[in-house]
Design a protein around this motif. Structure first.
Motif, PDB file in Angstrom:
ATOM      1  N   UNK A 138      -7.944  -5.466  -7.397  1.00  0.00           N
ATOM      2  CA  UNK A 138      -7.927  -5.805  -5.514  1.00  0.00           C
ATOM      3  C   UNK A 138      -9.119  -4.971  -4.564  1.00  0.00           C
ATOM      4  N   UNK A 139      -9.213  -5.516  -3.433  1.00  0.00           N
ATOM      5  CA  UNK A 139     -10.218  -4.921  -2.493  1.00  0.00           C
ATOM      6  C   UNK A 139      -9.364  -4.948  -1.241  1.00  0.00           C
ATOM      7  N   UNK A 140      -8.382  -3.398  -0.525  1.00  0.00           N
ATOM      8  CA  UNK A 140      -8.182  -3.794   0.164  1.00  0.00           C
ATOM      9  C   UNK A 140      -8.423  -3.606   1.338  1.00  0.00           C
ATOM     10  N   UNK A 141      -8.452  -3.653   2.632  1.00  0.00           N
ATOM     11  CA  UNK A 141      -8.106  -3.853   3.389  1.00  0.00           C
ATOM     12  C   UNK A 141      -7.345  -2.376   4.786  1.00  0.00           C
ATOM     13  N   UNK A 142      -6.462  -1.999   4.188  1.00  0.00           N
ATOM     14  CA  UNK A 142      -5.724  -1.141   4.439  1.00  0.00           C
ATOM     15  C   UNK A 142      -5.481  -0.253   3.457  1.00  0.00           C
ATOM     16  N   UNK A 143      -5.716   1.120   4.473  1.00  0.00           N
ATOM     17  CA  UNK A 143      -5.222   2.455   3.590  1.00  0.00           C
ATOM     18  C   UNK A 143      -4.475   2.738   2.762  1.00  0.00           C
ATOM     19  N   UNK A 144      -2.813   2.050   3.406  1.00  0.00           N
ATOM     20  CA  UNK A 144      -1.476   2.060   2.579  1.00  0.00           C
ATOM     21  C   UNK A 144      -1.254   1.152   1.145  1.00  0.00           C
ATOM     22  N   UNK A 145      -2.975   0.239   1.190  1.00  0.00           N
ATOM     23  CA  UNK A 145      -2.199  -0.438   0.232  1.00  0.00           C
ATOM     24  C   UNK A 145      -2.127  -0.258  -1.547  1.00  0.00           C
ATOM     25  N   UNK A 146      -3.101   0.802  -1.554  1.00  0.00           N
ATOM     26  CA  UNK A 146      -4.209   0.835  -2.618  1.00  0.00           C
ATOM     27  C   UNK A 146      -2.820   1.285  -3.415  1.00  0.00           C
ATOM     28  N   UNK A 147      -1.668   2.223  -3.412  1.00  0.00           N
ATOM     29  CA  UNK A 147      -0.440   2.664  -4.550  1.00  0.00           C
ATOM     30  C   UNK A 147       0.253   0.994  -3.896  1.00  0.00           C
ATOM     31  N   UNK A 194      -2.071  -9.042  -0.493  1.00  0.00           N
ATOM     32  CA  UNK A 194      -1.042  -9.373  -0.514  1.00  0.00           C
ATOM     33  C   UNK A 194       0.144  -8.208   0.483  1.00  0.00           C
ATOM     34  N   UNK A 195       0.228  -9.044   1.687  1.00  0.00           N
ATOM     35  CA  UNK A 195       1.200  -8.056   2.250  1.00  0.00           C
ATOM     36  C   UNK A 195       2.622  -7.884   1.688  1.00  0.00           C
ATOM     37  N   UNK A 196       2.136  -7.579   0.731  1.00  0.00           N
ATOM     38  CA  UNK A 196       3.804  -7.005   0.291  1.00  0.00           C
ATOM     39  C   UNK A 196       4.326  -6.263   1.284  1.00  0.00           C
ATOM     40  N   UNK A 197       4.006  -5.026   1.518  1.00  0.00           N
ATOM     41  CA  UNK A 197       4.416  -4.076   2.964  1.00  0.00           C
ATOM     42  C   UNK A 197       5.460  -4.936   4.464  1.00  0.00           C
ATOM     43  N   UNK A 198       4.975  -6.199   4.224  1.00  0.00           N
ATOM     44  CA  UNK A 198       6.045  -7.278   5.484  1.00  0.00           C
ATOM     45  C   UNK A 198       6.597  -8.207   4.316  1.00  0.00           C
TER      46      UNK A 198
END
Length: 390
Positions: free
Chosen positions: A141-150, A121-125
């Motif tokens: 979760x399988x993440x598309x963007x490198x900043x999402x796993x953390x 989910x785009x919790x960074x947005x």
């Protein structure tokens, strides 16, 4: 050992992710069984869909509320199927409004079942609390963007960055782009605008009049301009109606009139042949970046959706190329700013200004590098991640 999986996807982008994941799983674990809900690409990989994926292709509060009773019934029916089947894992792909409700019902009745969600989910947005809520029913979760796993791990789930599929998808050659122009009677020196007004009926209905008016303004200053409009099966007939009064009879790429492989080849050639693009906000901005096609992003939504999102938005841009590259080179016209005149002005600037196009292309190159270009295919990386956690 046979692996049995239940997958859920509800829109074309999720269908592409699911199909690539399935192909990766078949390469690593050939006797994998696939059940669930998906579109034509997932079905081509061996999925028997429970009901048409298009039933789930809704977006925004105003679009979901009238169909809420039917969607909730489908949630219960799908959860019942999953629990009865007892697969090795439930894999939900995007469409959280539907899929996470299914996962919650499944976890309540089968706590040991592994649940995996593809696309963080785009919790960074906006709405950062969604990750904590999701962690109640999702294990991995399988993440598309490198900043999402953390961010996912902080909420209590395991997470792997698997890369974005757009970074490794094939691109058309310059020769194929020239052939595309020739096949559709587009002169080699004619300005070509790629137009992408969305993949959902609500988006097409709302955006196509604005896009058409903007293109008329562009044609006033660039009379040789031509347009090509790729679409998806769910909105192909609707889009044909909506563009009928656009200037210069746009070339429509209709996936219902050709094989999937032929359509993908035509679409890739169109992306490469275009000088600029006008597109709805979404994953398509990354597809354009992959082809190094300069773009203008425009989007509008219902009044209710605008109020909710405006109150919760945490970033100053919603365009993925801007976010991933850390630049703001792609102009965007959202909500009240989604108006024909400024959109036309931005398109004309891109057509005329070589430096503006070059700045976007540099940001596009950086985005693709960060999203995994040159590495293992995301579908295969996602498959390794799935097999590791089930």
């Amino acid at each position: 050992m046979t692996v049995r999986l239940f997958l859920i996807a509800g829109e074309p982008s999720g269908d592409r992710l699911g199909a690539a994941l399935m192909a990766g799983l078949k390469a690593l674990q050939p006797d994998t069984e696939f059940h669930g809900i998906g579109g034509p690409l997932m079905q081509a990989e061996g999925l028997q869909t429970v009901f048409p994926m298009e039933e789930l292709s809704v977006i925004g509060l105003a679009e979901i509320l009238p169909r809420l009773r039917g969607l909730l019934k489908r949630v219960s029916e799908t959860a019942d199927r999953v629990v009865a089947m007892r697969p090795d894992a439930l894999i939900t792909i995007d469409i959280p409004e539907f899929s996470l409700r299914v996962a919650a019902k499944v976890k309540a009745r089968a706590k040991a079942m592994r649940t995996i969600h593809y696309v963080a989910p785009t919790v960074w947005a906006w709405r950062s609390g969604r990750a904590q809520k999701m962690a109640r029913s999702i294990d991995h979760v399988l993440a598309l963007f490198p900043f999402e796993p953390r961010l996912m791990e902080a909420a209590g789930m395991t997470c792997d960055f698997v890369g974005h599929p757009v970074a490794t998808e094939p691109l058309a050659s310059e020769a194929e782009a020239r052939a595309f122009r020739a096949a559709h009677g587009i002169a080699s020196d004619a300005p070509l605008v790629l137009v992408l007004p969305g993949s959902r009926r609500g988006e097409v209905t709302r955006l196509s009049p604005v896009f058409g008016a903007a293109l008329r303004h562009v044609q006033d200053t660039h009379p040789q301009v031509r347009m090509v409009v790729p679409t998806v099966p769910a909105v192909a007939s609707l889009l044909a109606e909506k563009v009928a009064d656009w200037p210069d009879a746009p070339v429509i790429l209709d996936p219902t009139a050709m094989t999937p492989d032929a359509y993908q080849a035509e679409k890739r050639a169109a992306f490469m042949a275009a000088d600029v693009a006008l597109a709805a906000s979404g994953t398509v901005s990354l597809e354009l970046a992959a082809a190094a096609t300069p773009m203008v992003i425009a989007y509008d939504m219902s009044w209710l959706s605008k109020q909710v999102i405006r109150a919760m938005l945490k970033v100053d841009t919603v365009t993925l190329v801007n976010l991933v590259s850390g630049t703001r080179t792609v102009p965007e016209f959202l909500a009240e700013k989604c108006l024909p005149e400024p959109i036309a002005g931005a398109l004309s600037t891109l057509l005329e200004d070589e430096e503006a196009r070059a700045a976007q292309q540099a940001a596009a190159t950086r985005s693709m590098q960060l999203l995994g270009r040159g590495g293992e295919a995301p579908g295969l990386r996602a498959a390794r991640s799935v097999l590791r956690v089930i």
